[in-house]
Motif scaffolding. Structure first.
Motif, PDB file in Angstrom:
ATOM      1  N   ILE A 157      -6.338  -4.960   7.901  1.00  0.00           N
ATOM      2  CA  ILE A 157      -4.977  -5.420   8.149  1.00  0.00           C
ATOM      3  C   ILE A 157      -4.051  -4.218   8.042  1.00  0.00           C
ATOM      4  CG2 ILE A 157      -3.146  -6.953   7.384  1.00  0.00           C
ATOM      5  CD1 ILE A 157      -5.247  -8.740   6.193  1.00  0.00           C
ATOM      6  N   GLU A 158      -3.234  -4.025   9.053  1.00  0.00           N
ATOM      7  CA  GLU A 158      -2.319  -2.885   9.061  1.00  0.00           C
ATOM      8  C   GLU A 158      -1.046  -3.207   8.289  1.00  0.00           C
ATOM      9  OE1 GLU A 158      -1.582  -1.545  13.008  1.00  0.00           O
ATOM     10  OE2 GLU A 158      -3.707  -1.586  13.544  1.00  0.00           O
ATOM     11  N   ARG A 159      -0.382  -2.160   7.869  1.00  0.00           N
ATOM     12  CA  ARG A 159       0.840  -2.301   7.079  1.00  0.00           C
ATOM     13  C   ARG A 159       1.897  -3.099   7.843  1.00  0.00           C
ATOM     14  NH1 ARG A 159       3.057   0.301   2.683  1.00  0.00           N
ATOM     15  NH2 ARG A 159       5.320   0.210   2.597  1.00  0.00           N
ATOM     16  N   GLU A 185       1.497  -5.473   9.996  1.00  0.00           N
ATOM     17  CA  GLU A 185       1.171  -6.898   9.975  1.00  0.00           C
ATOM     18  C   GLU A 185       1.525  -7.530   8.630  1.00  0.00           C
ATOM     19  OE1 GLU A 185      -2.918  -6.326  10.953  1.00  0.00           O
ATOM     20  OE2 GLU A 185      -2.620  -7.035  13.016  1.00  0.00           O
ATOM     21  N   ILE A 186       1.249  -6.816   7.559  1.00  0.00           N
ATOM     22  CA  ILE A 186       1.568  -7.330   6.221  1.00  0.00           C
ATOM     23  C   ILE A 186       3.076  -7.458   6.050  1.00  0.00           C
ATOM     24  CG2 ILE A 186       1.430  -6.844   3.748  1.00  0.00           C
ATOM     25  CD1 ILE A 186      -1.286  -5.536   4.342  1.00  0.00           C
ATOM     26  N   GLU A 187       3.818  -6.480   6.526  1.00  0.00           N
ATOM     27  CA  GLU A 187       5.276  -6.552   6.446  1.00  0.00           C
ATOM     28  C   GLU A 187       5.807  -7.732   7.256  1.00  0.00           C
ATOM     29  OE1 GLU A 187       6.402  -2.677   7.806  1.00  0.00           O
ATOM     30  OE2 GLU A 187       6.181  -1.771   5.806  1.00  0.00           O
ATOM     31  N   PHE A 204       3.493  -4.550  -2.647  1.00  0.00           N
ATOM     32  CA  PHE A 204       2.916  -4.443  -1.319  1.00  0.00           C
ATOM     33  C   PHE A 204       1.431  -4.137  -1.400  1.00  0.00           C
ATOM     34  CE2 PHE A 204       1.641  -2.151   2.448  1.00  0.00           C
ATOM     35  CZ  PHE A 204       2.126  -2.965   3.450  1.00  0.00           C
ATOM     36  N   ASP A 205       1.064  -3.218  -2.279  1.00  0.00           N
ATOM     37  CA  ASP A 205      -0.351  -2.870  -2.432  1.00  0.00           C
ATOM     38  C   ASP A 205      -1.157  -4.071  -2.905  1.00  0.00           C
ATOM     39  OD1 ASP A 205       0.235  -0.288  -1.647  1.00  0.00           O
ATOM     40  OD2 ASP A 205       0.444   0.459  -3.704  1.00  0.00           O
ATOM     41  N   ALA A 264      -1.480  -6.514   0.030  1.00  0.00           N
ATOM     42  CA  ALA A 264      -2.440  -5.999   1.007  1.00  0.00           C
ATOM     43  C   ALA A 264      -3.871  -6.212   0.518  1.00  0.00           C
ATOM     44  CB  ALA A 264      -2.176  -4.518   1.260  1.00  0.00           C
ATOM     45  N   GLU A 265      -4.104  -5.981  -0.758  1.00  0.00           N
ATOM     46  CA  GLU A 265      -5.438  -6.168  -1.339  1.00  0.00           C
ATOM     47  C   GLU A 265      -5.848  -7.642  -1.299  1.00  0.00           C
ATOM     48  OE1 GLU A 265      -7.269  -5.828  -5.785  1.00  0.00           O
ATOM     49  OE2 GLU A 265      -5.969  -4.185  -5.127  1.00  0.00           O
ATOM     50  N   MET A 320      -4.714  -9.996   0.750  1.00  0.00           N
ATOM     51  CA  MET A 320      -4.922 -10.410   2.136  1.00  0.00           C
ATOM     52  C   MET A 320      -6.242  -9.872   2.676  1.00  0.00           C
ATOM     53  SD  MET A 320      -1.092 -10.199   3.679  1.00  0.00           S
ATOM     54  CE  MET A 320      -1.480 -11.065   5.178  1.00  0.00           C
ATOM     55  N   GLN A 321      -6.593  -8.668   2.291  1.00  0.00           N
ATOM     56  CA  GLN A 321      -7.870  -8.095   2.719  1.00  0.00           C
ATOM     57  C   GLN A 321      -9.034  -8.912   2.148  1.00  0.00           C
ATOM     58  OE1 GLN A 321      -7.627  -5.619   4.923  1.00  0.00           O
ATOM     59  NE2 GLN A 321      -9.814  -5.805   5.272  1.00  0.00           N
TER      60      GLN A 321
END
Length: 95
Positions: free
Chosen positions: A3-5, A7-9, A24-25, A28-29, A31-32
């Motif tokens: 997942i790219e940054r 997309e997460i934003e 954010f980190d 991201a973790e 969601m991954q």
């Protein structure tokens, strides 16, 4: 699938999340991890599994029947501390 940054934003903005660097980190973790679990489901062998929609089903619901009708006064009056003119009388709060 990574997942790219960007997309997460975008997902965070749709959910109206205000995330900072550490948040954010973490997001991201998380969601991954979710994507990894979905990838595991994709690897399952489902060839011998039949769809539920293929099974013959009957309507499991029954018709609604009225057993006894109640008037609001019959239900409220016995339980209300003070019942007047079709409603529950409460102490005055505002003068």
């Amino acid at each position: 699938m990574a997942i790219e940054r960007k997309e997460i934003e975008h997902i965070a903005s749709l959910a109206r999340l205000d995330i900072s660097g550490a948040g954010f980190d973490r997001l991201a973790e998380d969601m991954q991890g979710i994507v990894a679990m979905v990838d595991q489901l994709q690897q399952l062998d489902l060839d011998d599994v039949t769809d539920v929609i293929d099974a013959e089903r009957r309507n499991a619901f029954h018709e609604d029947t009225v057993i006894q009708e109640y008037q609001p006064e019959q239900l409220i009056e016995p339980n209300a501390p003070d019942f007047q003119a079709g409603g529950v009388a409460v102490p005055r709060v505002v003068e």
